[in-house]
Design an enzyme around this catalytic site. Structure first.
Site, mmCIF file in Angstrom:
data_model
loop_
_atom_site.group_PDB
_atom_site.id
_atom_site.type_symbol
_atom_site.label_atom_id
_atom_site.label_comp_id
_atom_site.label_asym_id
_atom_site.label_seq_id
_atom_site.Cartn_x
_atom_site.Cartn_y
_atom_site.Cartn_z
ATOM 1 N N ASP A 49 0.840 -1.206 0.000
ATOM 2 C CA ASP A 49 0.000 0.000 0.000
ATOM 3 C C ASP A 49 0.875 1.256 0.000
ATOM 4 O O ASP A 49 0.363 2.370 -0.090
ATOM 5 C CB ASP A 49 -1.002 -0.013 1.166
ATOM 6 C CG ASP A 49 -0.331 -0.055 2.520
ATOM 7 O OD1 ASP A 49 0.907 -0.211 2.586
ATOM 8 O OD2 ASP A 49 -1.056 0.059 3.543
ATOM 9 N N SER A 50 2.202 1.073 0.047
ATOM 10 C CA SER A 50 3.121 2.197 -0.179
ATOM 11 C C SER A 50 2.857 2.821 -1.543
ATOM 12 O O SER A 50 3.290 3.941 -1.812
ATOM 13 C CB SER A 50 4.576 1.718 -0.097
ATOM 14 O OG SER A 50 4.780 0.587 -0.914
ATOM 15 N N ASP A 88 -1.118 -6.096 -0.241
ATOM 16 C CA ASP A 88 -1.399 -5.485 1.062
ATOM 17 C C ASP A 88 -2.886 -5.243 1.237
ATOM 18 O O ASP A 88 -3.552 -4.727 0.328
ATOM 19 C CB ASP A 88 -0.700 -4.108 1.130
ATOM 20 C CG ASP A 88 0.490 -4.107 2.062
ATOM 21 O OD1 ASP A 88 0.614 -5.012 2.906
ATOM 22 O OD2 ASP A 88 1.306 -3.171 1.932
ATOM 23 N N LYS A 118 -1.137 -9.393 2.836
ATOM 24 C CA LYS A 118 -0.364 -8.965 3.998
ATOM 25 C C LYS A 118 -1.205 -7.993 4.804
ATOM 26 O O LYS A 118 -1.950 -7.187 4.228
ATOM 27 C CB LYS A 118 0.944 -8.293 3.566
ATOM 28 C CG LYS A 118 1.739 -7.735 4.744
ATOM 29 C CD LYS A 118 3.160 -7.349 4.353
ATOM 30 C CE LYS A 118 3.313 -5.984 3.738
ATOM 31 N NZ LYS A 118 2.837 -4.861 4.580
ATOM 32 N N GLU A 120 -1.128 -5.519 8.621
ATOM 33 C CA GLU A 120 -0.289 -4.965 9.685
ATOM 34 C C GLU A 120 -0.886 -5.249 11.058
ATOM 35 O O GLU A 120 -2.106 -5.226 11.223
ATOM 36 C CB GLU A 120 -0.152 -3.441 9.497
ATOM 37 C CG GLU A 120 0.593 -3.060 8.239
ATOM 38 C CD GLU A 120 0.795 -1.546 8.101
ATOM 39 O OE1 GLU A 120 0.491 -0.789 9.053
ATOM 40 O OE2 GLU A 120 1.247 -1.130 7.018
ATOM 41 N N GLU A 187 9.584 -4.279 10.406
ATOM 42 C CA GLU A 187 10.009 -2.995 9.828
ATOM 43 C C GLU A 187 10.610 -2.056 10.874
ATOM 44 O O GLU A 187 10.045 -1.856 11.949
ATOM 45 C CB GLU A 187 8.803 -2.319 9.151
ATOM 46 C CG GLU A 187 9.148 -0.941 8.580
ATOM 47 C CD GLU A 187 8.207 -0.443 7.502
ATOM 48 O OE1 GLU A 187 7.215 -1.124 7.212
ATOM 49 O OE2 GLU A 187 8.486 0.649 6.964
HETATM 50 O O1 KIV Z 1 3.565 -1.099 1.627
HETATM 51 C C1 KIV Z 1 4.717 -1.538 1.548
HETATM 52 O O2 KIV Z 1 5.442 -1.330 0.574
HETATM 53 C C2 KIV Z 1 5.220 -2.323 2.662
HETATM 54 C C3 KIV Z 1 6.679 -2.604 2.690
HETATM 55 C C4 KIV Z 1 7.416 -1.380 2.938
HETATM 56 C C5 KIV Z 1 7.007 -3.693 3.637
HETATM 57 O O3 KIV Z 1 4.474 -2.698 3.523
#
Ligand code: KIV
Length: 272
Positions: A49-50, A88, A118, A120, A187
């Site tokens: 989600d970055s 994510d 994924k 968090e 992280e």
């Molecule tokens: O969103 C993302 O790119 C991430 C990584 C930085 C692990 O969660």
């Protein structure tokens, strides 16, 4: 060059089996073209989600929606055939209950074709991770600094600075592993804790700004390629694509403005 030759796509189980073995290479990718270039050379591609910050210009990952993740996730899956693709779960799509998380994770898996999701959070997400994993959705955890909590954390700084904080992060990683996650991103924590967690839990740890002792590493693609304007201090730049793109575009504009472009060999072929 470490290009893979196998055509079989890696699975979450393959990555789980890499615990303590050859380190897992993971990068983010957000679109078809980049995913295609990255795919042969890594074990895992994260549609992080970055993308909200890197490709959409948001100041955090909080505004990213499920529809955005699905759009980018399906493009990445179409561009890949080797790496495990992990998508994510964005902020707000899984925290409410295991049932809501299952419904949204199912949408992600069905619409994108990704092999895992994924999410968090440590102990507070353990019940949800178990719920998904027991129902056939491979889950990668994410503990330590959790960027979706930016409004509570106040900054993207490293975490685990006191004994109490380190104990919490260790407990989070253990909870995620016990709940059935197949791997966990850790992280922005210091090397000794990352190494200790890696020894303590039976699933692969994927470090970002963590330690070479992790079972794998992940970086944001645009950061390591030198495209991003602001990168965390721990990021090693493996290329300077910003300069490559800038130079190419500058040459193009110079040729256009001096009427040297298109040169004859770049025009449509004349019919004989
Ligand atoms: O969103 C993302 O790119 C991430 C990584 C930085 C692990 O969660």
């Amino acid at each position: 060059m470490s290009a893979q030759t196998s055509t079989k796509r890696l699975t979450a189980r393959d990555l789980l089996n890499r615990k303590g073995g050859v380190p897992i290479s993971m990068l983010t990718a957000y679109d078809f073209g980049m995913a295609r270039l990255v795919d042969p050379h890594v074990d895992c591609i994260l549609v992080g989600d970055s993308l909200g910050m890197v490709h959409h210009g948001f100041t955090s990952t909080v505004p990213v929606t499920l529809d955005m993740m699905i759009l980018h996730g399906s493009a990445v899956v179409r561009g890949t055939s080797h790496a495990l693709v992990v998508v994510d779960m964005p902020f707000g799509s899984y925290e409410e209950s295991p049932q809501v998380a299952f419904r949204n994770a199912t949408r992600v898996m069905q619409a994108t074709g990704a092999g895992a999701v994924k999410l968090e959070g440590g102990r507070r997400m353990a019940e949800t991770i178990r719920f998904l994993a027991e129902r056939g959705i491979p889950v990668m955890g994410h503990v330590g600094m959790t960027p979706q909590a930016i409004h509570a954390l106040g900054s993207f700084r490293a975490v685990g600075r006191s004994d109490a904080e380190r104990a919490v992060i260790m407990a989070d990683a253990q909870a995620v592993a016990e709940a059935g996650a197949f791997a966990v991103v850790i992280e922005a924590i210091e090397e000794p804790l990352a190494a200790e967690i890696t020894r303590a839990i039976p699933i692969p740890t994927i470090g970002i700004g963590g330690s070479a002792q992790c079972d794998g590493q992940v970086l944001v693609l645009d950061d390591m390629l030198g495209i991003s304007t602001r990168v965390p201090r721990f990021v090693k730049k493996f290329a300077d694509l910003a300069s490559v793109v800038g130079d190419a575009v500058q040459s193009y504009t110079q040729e256009v403005q001096s009427r040297r472009f298109p040169a004859p060999e770049h025009t449509y072929p004349r019919k004989e």
